[in-house]
Design a protein around this motif. Structure first.
Motif, mmCIF file in Angstrom:
data_model
loop_
_atom_site.group_PDB
_atom_site.id
_atom_site.type_symbol
_atom_site.label_atom_id
_atom_site.label_comp_id
_atom_site.label_asym_id
_atom_site.label_seq_id
_atom_site.Cartn_x
_atom_site.Cartn_y
_atom_site.Cartn_z
ATOM 1 N N LEU A 4 0.871 -1.172 0.000
ATOM 2 C CA LEU A 4 0.000 0.000 0.000
ATOM 3 C C LEU A 4 0.903 1.215 0.000
ATOM 4 N N PHE A 5 0.761 2.051 -1.025
ATOM 5 C CA PHE A 5 1.578 3.259 -1.141
ATOM 6 C C PHE A 5 0.649 4.466 -1.098
ATOM 7 N N VAL A 6 0.869 5.335 -0.091
ATOM 8 C CA VAL A 6 0.002 6.497 0.125
ATOM 9 C C VAL A 6 0.865 7.758 0.127
ATOM 10 N N PRO A 7 1.114 8.367 -1.039
ATOM 11 C CA PRO A 7 1.981 9.546 -1.093
ATOM 12 C C PRO A 7 1.285 10.857 -0.747
ATOM 13 N N ALA A 8 -0.028 10.835 -0.529
ATOM 14 C CA ALA A 8 -0.772 12.077 -0.265
ATOM 15 C C ALA A 8 -0.286 12.738 1.023
ATOM 16 N N PHE A 9 -0.134 14.052 0.960
ATOM 17 C CA PHE A 9 0.276 14.881 2.094
ATOM 18 C C PHE A 9 -0.554 16.157 2.020
ATOM 19 N N PRO A 10 -1.835 16.089 2.385
ATOM 20 C CA PRO A 10 -2.770 17.200 2.152
ATOM 21 C C PRO A 10 -2.354 18.521 2.792
ATOM 22 N N GLU A 11 -1.692 18.460 3.965
ATOM 23 C CA GLU A 11 -1.321 19.688 4.658
ATOM 24 C C GLU A 11 -0.440 20.600 3.800
ATOM 25 N N CYS A 12 0.337 20.001 2.930
ATOM 26 C CA CYS A 12 1.225 20.782 2.069
ATOM 27 C C CYS A 12 0.856 20.647 0.593
ATOM 28 N N GLY A 13 -0.402 20.310 0.326
ATOM 29 C CA GLY A 13 -0.898 20.355 -1.033
ATOM 30 C C GLY A 13 -0.460 19.235 -1.945
ATOM 31 N N ARG A 14 -0.194 18.046 -1.394
ATOM 32 C CA ARG A 14 0.113 16.890 -2.243
ATOM 33 C C ARG A 14 -1.054 15.916 -2.125
ATOM 34 N N VAL A 15 -1.806 15.742 -3.185
ATOM 35 C CA VAL A 15 -3.012 14.920 -3.155
ATOM 36 C C VAL A 15 -3.028 13.995 -4.370
ATOM 37 N N ALA A 48 -6.576 10.213 -2.439
ATOM 38 C CA ALA A 48 -6.708 10.839 -1.117
ATOM 39 C C ALA A 48 -6.481 12.326 -1.265
ATOM 40 N N GLN A 49 -7.457 13.126 -0.816
ATOM 41 C CA GLN A 49 -7.370 14.576 -0.950
ATOM 42 C C GLN A 49 -7.463 15.312 0.382
ATOM 43 N N SER A 50 -7.702 14.572 1.477
ATOM 44 C CA SER A 50 -7.872 15.216 2.771
ATOM 45 C C SER A 50 -7.425 14.282 3.882
ATOM 46 N N TYR A 51 -7.293 14.857 5.066
ATOM 47 C CA TYR A 51 -6.940 14.060 6.244
ATOM 48 C C TYR A 51 -8.009 13.008 6.509
ATOM 49 N N GLU A 52 -9.273 13.394 6.311
ATOM 50 C CA GLU A 52 -10.379 12.463 6.535
ATOM 51 C C GLU A 52 -10.285 11.285 5.570
ATOM 52 N N ASP A 53 -9.897 11.543 4.315
ATOM 53 C CA ASP A 53 -9.696 10.445 3.363
ATOM 54 C C ASP A 53 -8.641 9.476 3.873
ATOM 55 N N LEU A 54 -7.561 10.014 4.418
ATOM 56 C CA LEU A 54 -6.479 9.163 4.904
ATOM 57 C C LEU A 54 -6.897 8.348 6.123
ATOM 58 N N LEU A 55 -7.755 8.899 6.963
ATOM 59 C CA LEU A 55 -8.291 8.127 8.086
ATOM 60 C C LEU A 55 -9.033 6.895 7.593
ATOM 61 N N ARG A 56 -9.830 7.082 6.524
ATOM 62 C CA ARG A 56 -10.603 5.975 5.980
ATOM 63 C C ARG A 56 -9.693 4.958 5.279
ATOM 64 N N VAL A 57 -8.641 5.442 4.631
ATOM 65 C CA VAL A 57 -7.676 4.520 4.023
ATOM 66 C C VAL A 57 -7.039 3.647 5.103
ATOM 67 N N ALA A 58 -6.700 4.260 6.234
ATOM 68 C CA ALA A 58 -6.135 3.504 7.366
ATOM 69 C C ALA A 58 -7.131 2.461 7.867
ATOM 70 N N ASP A 59 -8.420 2.812 7.898
ATOM 71 C CA ASP A 59 -9.447 1.844 8.294
ATOM 72 C C ASP A 59 -9.468 0.654 7.333
ATOM 73 N N ALA A 100 3.621 8.890 2.745
ATOM 74 C CA ALA A 100 4.105 10.195 3.173
ATOM 75 C C ALA A 100 3.804 10.368 4.659
ATOM 76 N N SER A 101 4.173 11.497 5.214
ATOM 77 C CA SER A 101 4.178 11.650 6.672
ATOM 78 C C SER A 101 2.790 11.615 7.303
ATOM 79 N N THR A 102 1.758 12.108 6.622
ATOM 80 C CA THR A 102 0.440 12.176 7.262
ATOM 81 C C THR A 102 -0.112 10.789 7.552
ATOM 82 N N PHE A 103 -0.070 9.913 6.574
ATOM 83 C CA PHE A 103 -0.587 8.560 6.797
ATOM 84 C C PHE A 103 0.244 7.834 7.850
#
Length: 450
Positions: free
Chosen positions: A122-133, A223-234, A251-254
């Motif tokens: 599972l590769f999750v490069p999204a980092f929404p806080e700094c505009g990487r989605v 993944a475009q938001s922190y909430e999206d990443l929470l659901r990916v983790a689920d 990336a760091s957020t996930f």
């Protein structure tokens, strides 16, 4: 992939060990320890005494190494951690923290973590806080228009300067093309898109994709938001509960979500002593150069530059001369800036030359360390080597974030053991005023104002 100890005692505490390929992986966390110079004894000590919370970050800095060395280092650290976990009677699982602009030894490291085989990843490069989605199977960098700050530009990362990296550059505009290019065709992609989410929800879509994925498949979710990443983790948790083994790289957020950690906003930095601040800029990105230029303009201080060509022939002499100039600046002005050359010649673009320049830079920092009460380091590899080699720190504590994506560490310098506030500024983070604002935060308490 989870790599648990042989003992399956339900009383065992599970620790997530984040293997960070450069120090910017702490961008989204606080209240956690970082091992800067990983070896068996340090890992054992941290695990036996119990990490803060349920996570431990280990700086591998493999983005600065050739691939073969990076793989060997990961294999060794994983084995050391698993052996130390047995002694500490804890279970461990691993996560590879990765660059949000798709650089690094991505697939080689995933294979190293799974014992040399191509598992399911599972590769999750999204980092929404700094505009990487990630949207529609394309990874984007979001920026605001200079003319209209309310207008968002969606730029595929393949069209940014980060894709032109001299070591980890790529051309693939879609994640499909990127996986094919960077893995040389050895991995297959399974995208999980917004259309999949609309039908069954994010968590269920990710879970199903992981369960259905064959060996040698990397699942990359939109993944475009922190909430999206929470659901990916689920979704990842649901798949693991059904027995699926997954190699996780993100990336760091996930990574922070996986560890149960959160960021902590900080407005000021208290420096000890007389408040002497050293800024070290090793990043060569255009964004870093713009930030450095603004810092010089606002402070009136000119960066002292390491001359690459001179370092090739007279490294020790050049380093000593620059260290002497910086020490004078720190004592007289309370502020000094040292930087690598802004224009990197083609013949200076390989890892060997980069390692030589970094060796000289850390040598300079080591010589001026007694005159520093705080350090701001710009660049991922720069931050790692300045902390561990230049300042001689073995571990650090992540206090929080001074800006989105910019962490403040507290570390003890080698020799006198002083605790120094240390700011980690990734090369691909920030606007033109980032370094200016950070200097002001360091000078807010203690030290002189510039």
């Amino acid at each position: 992939m989870d790599s648990r100890n042989q003992s399956e005692s339900t009383s065992q505490k599970e620790i997530t060990i984040v293997l960070d390929d450069d120090p910017t992986g702490t961008q989204s966390v606080s209240g956690v320890s970082v091992i800067l110079q990983p070896d068996y004894e340090t890992l054992r000590s941290e695990l036996v005494q119990g990490p803060i919370g349920n996570a431990l970050y280990v700086l591998t800095n493999t983005r600065a190494l050739p691939q073969a060395q990076a793989v060997a280092l990961l294999i060794r650290i994983k084995a050391d951690a698993e052996r130390a976990a047995v002694e500490a009677n804890v279970a461990v699982r691993f996560l590879l923290r990765s660059d949000s602009t798709l650089r690094g030894h991505v697939f080689a490291e995933m294979e190293a973590l799974s014992g040399g085989i191509r598992g399911t990843a599972l590769f999750v490069p999204a980092f929404p806080e700094c505009g990487r989605v990630t949207r529609g199977g394309v990874h984007y960098l979001l920026t605001n228009s200079n003319e209209d700050a309310t207008t968002t530009n969606w730029i595929p990362v393949a069209a940014t300067e980060f894709a032109q990296d001299p070591v980890f550059g790529y051309k693939g505009a879609t994640m499909q093309e990127w996986v094919e290019e960077v893995s040389h065709g050895s991995w297959k992609l399974k995208s999980v898109t917004l259309d999949d989410y609309a039908n069954i929800g994010i968590a269920s879509a990710v879970c199903r994709a992981l369960l259905e994925a064959e060996q040698g498949t990397v699942v990359v979710p939109d993944a475009q938001s922190y909430e999206d990443l929470l659901r990916v983790a689920d979704g990842l948790r649901m798949a693991e509960e059904q027995g699926k083994e997954v190699i996780v790289r993100s990336a760091s957020t996930f990574a922070s979500i996986r560890c149960g950690l959160k960021s902590r906003a900080m407005e000021r930095v208290a420096m000890p002593g007389s408040g002497r601040l050293l800024i070290v800029c090793g990043s060569h990105t255009a964004a870093s150069s713009r930030q450095l230029k603004q810092l010089e303009r606002h402070t009136g201080e000119t960066a002292i530059v390491l001359p690459t060509q001179q370092l090739l022939h007279h490294e020790q002499i050049a380093a000593a001369e620059i260290a002497e100039r910086l020490a004078v600046k720190l004592n007289e002005s309370k502020l000094a800036i040292v930087a690598t050359e802004r224009v990197r010649l083609a013949e200076h673009g390989d890892l060997a030359i980069g390692a030589l320049v970094m060796k000289a830079l850390t040598n300079v920092v080591a010589q001026v360390a007694p005159y520093c009460d705080g350090v701001i380091a710009k660049g991922g590899i720069t931050s790692a080597d300045v902390a561990s080699v230049g300042l001689g720190a073995d571990t650090a504590y992540v206090a929080g974030q001074l800006e989105p994506g910019v962490s403040l560490w507290l570390l003890k310098a080698k020799g006198n053991g002083r605790e120094i506030p240390y700011c980690v500024v990734p090369g691909n983070v920030g606007d033109e005023g980032t370094l200016v604002r950070l200097v002001r935060k360091f000078n807010a308490i203690g030290g002189s104002s510039q």
